[in-house]
Design an enzyme around this catalytic site. Structure first.
Site, PDB file in Angstrom:
ATOM      1  N   ASP A   1       1.432   2.515   3.500  1.00  0.00           N
ATOM      2  CA  ASP A   1       0.556   3.681   3.372  1.00  0.00           C
ATOM      3  C   ASP A   1       1.389   4.956   3.450  1.00  0.00           C
ATOM      4  OD1 ASP A   1      -1.724   5.172   2.978  1.00  0.00           O
ATOM      5  OD2 ASP A   1      -2.370   5.100   5.074  1.00  0.00           O
TER       6      ASP A   1
ATOM      7  N   HIS B   1      -4.675  -0.838   5.739  1.00  0.00           N
ATOM      8  CA  HIS B   1      -4.186  -0.119   6.928  1.00  0.00           C
ATOM      9  C   HIS B   1      -5.081  -0.277   8.165  1.00  0.00           C
ATOM     10  CE1 HIS B   1      -6.984   2.791   5.352  1.00  0.00           C
ATOM     11  NE2 HIS B   1      -6.160   3.383   4.530  1.00  0.00           N
TER      12      HIS B   1
ATOM     13  N   HIS C   1       1.602   5.322  -1.670  1.00  0.00           N
ATOM     14  CA  HIS C   1       1.221   6.509  -2.450  1.00  0.00           C
ATOM     15  C   HIS C   1       2.477   7.129  -3.039  1.00  0.00           C
ATOM     16  CE1 HIS C   1      -2.898   6.567  -0.800  1.00  0.00           C
ATOM     17  NE2 HIS C   1      -2.315   6.072   0.271  1.00  0.00           N
TER      18      HIS C   1
ATOM     19  N   HIS D   1       0.873  -1.202   0.000  1.00  0.00           N
ATOM     20  CA  HIS D   1       0.000   0.000   0.000  1.00  0.00           C
ATOM     21  C   HIS D   1       0.895   1.232   0.000  1.00  0.00           C
ATOM     22  CE1 HIS D   1      -3.794   2.152   1.694  1.00  0.00           C
ATOM     23  NE2 HIS D   1      -2.930   3.066   1.284  1.00  0.00           N
TER      24      HIS D   1
ATOM     25  N   LYS E   1      -9.294  -0.500  -5.838  1.00  0.00           N
ATOM     26  CA  LYS E   1      -9.240   0.090  -4.500  1.00  0.00           C
ATOM     27  C   LYS E   1     -10.516   0.878  -4.258  1.00  0.00           C
ATOM     28  CE  LYS E   1      -7.738   1.727  -0.595  1.00  0.00           C
ATOM     29  NZ  LYS E   1      -6.579   2.622  -0.389  1.00  0.00           N
TER      30      LYS E   1
ATOM     31  N   HIS F   1     -10.433   0.979   1.721  1.00  0.00           N
ATOM     32  CA  HIS F   1     -10.207   1.907   2.840  1.00  0.00           C
ATOM     33  C   HIS F   1     -11.449   1.788   3.713  1.00  0.00           C
ATOM     34  CE1 HIS F   1      -8.730   5.730   4.805  1.00  0.00           C
ATOM     35  NE2 HIS F   1      -9.937   5.562   5.321  1.00  0.00           N
TER      36      HIS F   1
HETATM   37  C1  NCD Z   1      -3.646   8.843   2.264  1.00  0.00           C
HETATM   38  C2  NCD Z   1      -3.194   9.894   1.243  1.00  0.00           C
HETATM   39  O1  NCD Z   1      -2.628  10.930   1.645  1.00  0.00           O
HETATM   40  O2  NCD Z   1      -3.369   9.675   0.052  1.00  0.00           O
HETATM   41  N1  NCD Z   1      -3.686   9.467   3.549  1.00  0.00           N
HETATM   42  C3  NCD Z   1      -3.700   8.839   4.753  1.00  0.00           C
HETATM   43  O3  NCD Z   1      -3.840   9.540   5.766  1.00  0.00           O
HETATM   44  N2  NCD Z   1      -3.577   7.544   4.859  1.00  0.00           N
HETATM   45  C4  NCD Z   1      -4.953   8.283   1.849  1.00  0.00           C
HETATM   46  C5  NCD Z   1      -5.317   6.957   2.486  1.00  0.00           C
HETATM   47  O4  NCD Z   1      -4.580   5.978   2.358  1.00  0.00           O
HETATM   48  O5  NCD Z   1      -6.358   6.865   3.130  1.00  0.00           O
HETATM   49 ZN    ZN Z   2      -3.213   5.024   1.677  1.00  0.00          ZN
HETATM   50 ZN    ZN Z   3      -6.749   4.808   3.102  1.00  0.00          ZN
END
Ligand code: NCD
Ligand code: ZN
Ligand code: ZN
Length: 334
Positions: free
Chosen positions: A238, A166, A14, A12, A95, A132
């Site tokens: 995450d 998460h 970003h 996971h 997702k 999520h």
């Molecule tokens: C994530 C993001 O910034 O894209 N933020 C977070 O607090 N985890 C989004 C997500 O995974 O929910």
């Molecule tokens: Zn995330």
């Molecule tokens: Zn998330």
């Protein structure tokens, strides 16, 4: 002490887009691959957008041996669209975000009933669902309230692989025992911090994420499952970079940036509990088995030689502050 991990995976991640992507992609390259989240602006909703994004990710990796497993932002796709997604190189799964629940999720699902047909086809086609899982309730109860949805989905779609992304609560860990088709990802920060670390003293914007860190007993439950070698819990950082000015701000964005130090910090944590032998399964083995992945071969040796975490990662005009910025951690990549 040292440990050599074989093809660690981050289930996971970003990476964002544009200049931020160029900065963050190489910072994840100790991993052999990662599931890349689709919550861009606009979200990655079509196979065409997904392939174009995968190409930008590959370019940003500058030749690093790293496989981006691309997630498509869940919308009510029909059979033809899902078949097209499945046939697209790099595609991993869908997702699902409840509408408005987290960063860039405004286009998410408002009414879960409308997802049924798509979920049914995904089940038939063997396409994983990543979720999520939070309700729109009180912030500390959102995950627990959403467990009823997981229960419902896991019951009605018994052949669908559903990943609870998460997870942060003892109740979510327990739910895994009820349904063999459920699995979960756990972040670094949720193994280490509680709400106290975020808001118990001076507010810590760089520890603020969704789902919010919970109670000590929740962290204990996550830790004991992970350190005990739970077979259906996978590492998903995450890691969610936001520009410094969006974190150190009124209306702080949710997301903790952990990718560059995730493996050393995990090694330190597992070693401190005498559980280094469980790390390979958590960061690779479980994901490979659950999803049948065959990542590029990559060995990463970690040892108990301290590293200094930078105050910030900078490049391409972007500045991102990591967890433990400016602090020393006990392990590093050899
Ligand atoms: C994530 C993001 O910034 O894209 N933020 C977070 O607090 N985890 C989004 C997500 O995974 O929910
Ligand atoms: Zn995330
Ligand atoms: Zn998330």
């Amino acid at each position: 002490m040292e440990i050599t991990l074989e093809s660690p995976l981050d289930m996971h991640l970003h990476l964002r887009d544009g200049e931020m992507l160029k900065l963050t992609a190489p910072l994840s390259a100790a991993f052999a691959g990662a599931v890349v989240m689709p919550n861009l602006v606009p979200p990655v909703t079509t196979p065409q957008m997904m392939s174009a994004y995968a190409e930008r990710v590959h370019a940003a990796l500058e030749g690093a041996a790293f496989t981006p497993y691309m997630a498509l932002f869940f919308t009510a796709l029909d059979e033809a669209a899902l078949a097209a997604a499945k046939a697209t190189p790099g595609f991993f799964g869908l997702k699902l975000y409840p509408a408005g629940i987290t960063t860039n999720s405004e286009g998410g699902v408002a009414n879960l009933k409308e997802a049924d047909r798509t979920l049914h086809i995904m089940e038939e086609m063997g396409i994983p669902l990543l979720v999520h899982g939070e309700s729109h309730g009180f912030v500390m109860d959102r995950e627990q309230e959403f467990l009823a949805v997981y229960r419902d989905l896991a019951t009605r779609f018994p052949k669908l692989t559903i990943s609870m992304e998460h997870i942060t609560t003892a109740a979510a860990v327990k739910l895994l025992d009820e349904f063999p088709n459920l699995c979960a990802t756990v972040t670094l920060q949720h193994l280490l911090i509680t709400l106290d670390d975020v808001a118990g003293g001076a507010l810590q914007p760089h520890l603020f994420c969704k789902p919010i860190a919970k109670r000590p007993e929740d962290r204990e439950a996550l830790l004991s499952a992970v350190l005990g070698g739970h077979g259906r819990i996978m590492f998903g950082s995450d890691s969610a970079p936001h520009p410094r000015h969006r974190k150190e701000a009124c209306g702080c964005a949710a997301g903790v940036f952990t990718a560059p130090l995730a493996l050393p910090k995990l090694a330190e944590l597992f070693a401190s509990h005498g559980a280094l032998d469980k790390l390979q399964g958590f960061v690779s083995g479980n994901a490979r088995r659950i999803y049948g992945l065959n990542p590029v071969e990559k060995k990463v040796t970690l040892h108990d030689v301290p590293m200094q975490v930078p105050a910030a990662y900078k490049g391409y005009g972007e500045t991102v502050v990591p967890i433990y910025a400016g602090q020393e951690i006990g392990w590093s990549v050899k």
